[in-house]
Design a protein around this motif. Sequence first.
Motif: not given
Ligand SMILES: C[C@](O)(CO)[C@H](O)COP(=O)(O)OP(=O)(O)OC[C@H]1O[C@@H](n2ccc(N)nc2=O)[C@H](O)[C@@H]1O
Length: 289
Positions: A10, A15, A26, A30, A32, A103, A135, A151, A177-178, A247
Motif C-alpha cells: 500500500k 496521512l 494516535h 488517511m 491509502m 500487514s 492497525s 487507529r 513506526t512506533q 506511511g
Molecule cells: C504508519 C501506518 O503504516 C500508516 O498506514 C500505520 O499507522 C501503522 O500501522 P501498523 O504498522 O499496522 O501499526 P501497529 O502495528 O498497529 O502499531 C505499531 C505502533 O505504531 C504506533 N501507532 C500505530 C497506529 C496508530 N494509529 N497510532 C500509533 O501510535 C503505536 O506506537 C504502535 O505501537
Amino acid sequence: MYVLEKAPAKINLTLDVLYKRPDQYHEIEMIMTTVDLADRLEFFLLQEDKVEIVSENRFVPNDERNLAYRAAKLLKERFQIEHGVKIKIDKQIPVAAGLAGGSSDAAATFRGLNRLWELNLSTEELANLGAEVGSDVSFCVYNSTALAKGRGETIVELPAPPKCWVVLAKPVQGVSTQSVYQSLVLDDIDHPDTKGMVNAIKQSDYLGVCNRLKNVLETVTLSMNPEVAQIKEQMIRSGADAVLMSGSGPTVFGLVQQESRADRIYNSLRGFCEEVYVVRLLGSHQKLD
Ligand SMILES: C[C@](O)(CO)[C@H](O)COP(=O)(O)OP(=O)(O)OC[C@H]1O[C@@H](n2ccc(N)nc2=O)[C@H](O)[C@@H]1O
Ligand SMILES: Nc1ncnc2c1ncn2[C@@H]1O[C@H](COP(=O)(O)OP(=O)(O)OP(=O)(O)O)[C@@H](O)[C@H]1O
C-alpha cells in the motif's frame, strides 16, 4: 488442498494525525491505495495441528513475530480449527519500508484461510479480525482504495484513483513506526486536505490528487533519515508530478502518467538507491495473474 493469494503493497496518499488517545495509539485519518508490487502467499492444508511459515527472505520471521503467523493462529483459535497450515511467503515487498508488507501478508492469510478452511466469513468480518493483528491489516483485507480512520481500522472504501505509474524508492536505513509516532509534535501539524483528496479521487482528477499528497509523519522521518529528502529531491528533479513518503517511511513514491517518465526517474535513482521499483497504481481488487 492448496490456495494462492497475492498481498499487494500500500501507499498513503494522505496521512493525518488528529490526537493521541488514552490507549497510546494516535487517532488518524488517511487515504491509502494499493500498487502492483505484491508478495505471493501459498497455503497448504496440513493434517497436523500447527502453523508453519516458510520464506527464503532472511528478514521474514517464521514464528509469532510474523503477522501472517498471528493471523493464522487467531483464526485457528477463534474458530477451533483442528487442521494446520503451511504458509509459503514469496517476499517481493521491501521489509520495514512503510509499505505495509507484513500487514498485507496477514490480510492475505485471512483471505486465504477463509477459503482453505471454508470459514465463509465476509470481508467485513475478516477486516474486524485483522484489526486485532495490526492497525493496517483491515485496510489490507479490503485490498482497494479507502479512507481509514480510528487507529487505521475503520475503513470507508473509495473508487480507484486515476491510473498512473508509481516509482518507489526505499532508503537503506529503516525506521520504527512506533518511534516515528512518538516523535511527532502534535500542536505543530499542518493538516492534509483529506476531503479534497476524497473528491479528487471521486472525480478522477489526477492533478487534484497530485496537489493534495501529504503525510504528517514525513517531517519526523525526514529528521531521522536524510536519505528521504535526497530521494524526494531527485524524483522531483527528474520529472515526478508529485512525491511523498508512504506511511511512517522511509519509502518515497513519485507519481507520473507516462511510463517513459517513470523509467527516467528510475534510472536517475539507480545510482544511489539500491531498492527502486516502477509499478502501476492498482487501487481496486485485482485477480491473480
Ligand atoms: C504508519 C501506518 O503504516 C500508516 O498506514 C500505520 O499507522 C501503522 O500501522 P501498523 O504498522 O499496522 O501499526 P501497529 O502495528 O498497529 O502499531 C505499531 C505502533 O505504531 C504506533 N501507532 C500505530 C497506529 C496508530 N494509529 N497510532 C500509533 O501510535 C503505536 O506506537 C504502535 O505501537
Ligand atoms: N510477513 C512479514 N513480512 C515482513 N516482515 C514481517 C512480517 N511479519 C512480521 N514482520 C516484521 O515486521 C517488521 C516490519 O515489517 P513490514 O514490512 O510489515 O513494515 P512496514 O512496511 O513498515 O509496515 P507498516 O507500513 O504497516 O508500518 C519487520 O521488521 C519484520 O520483522
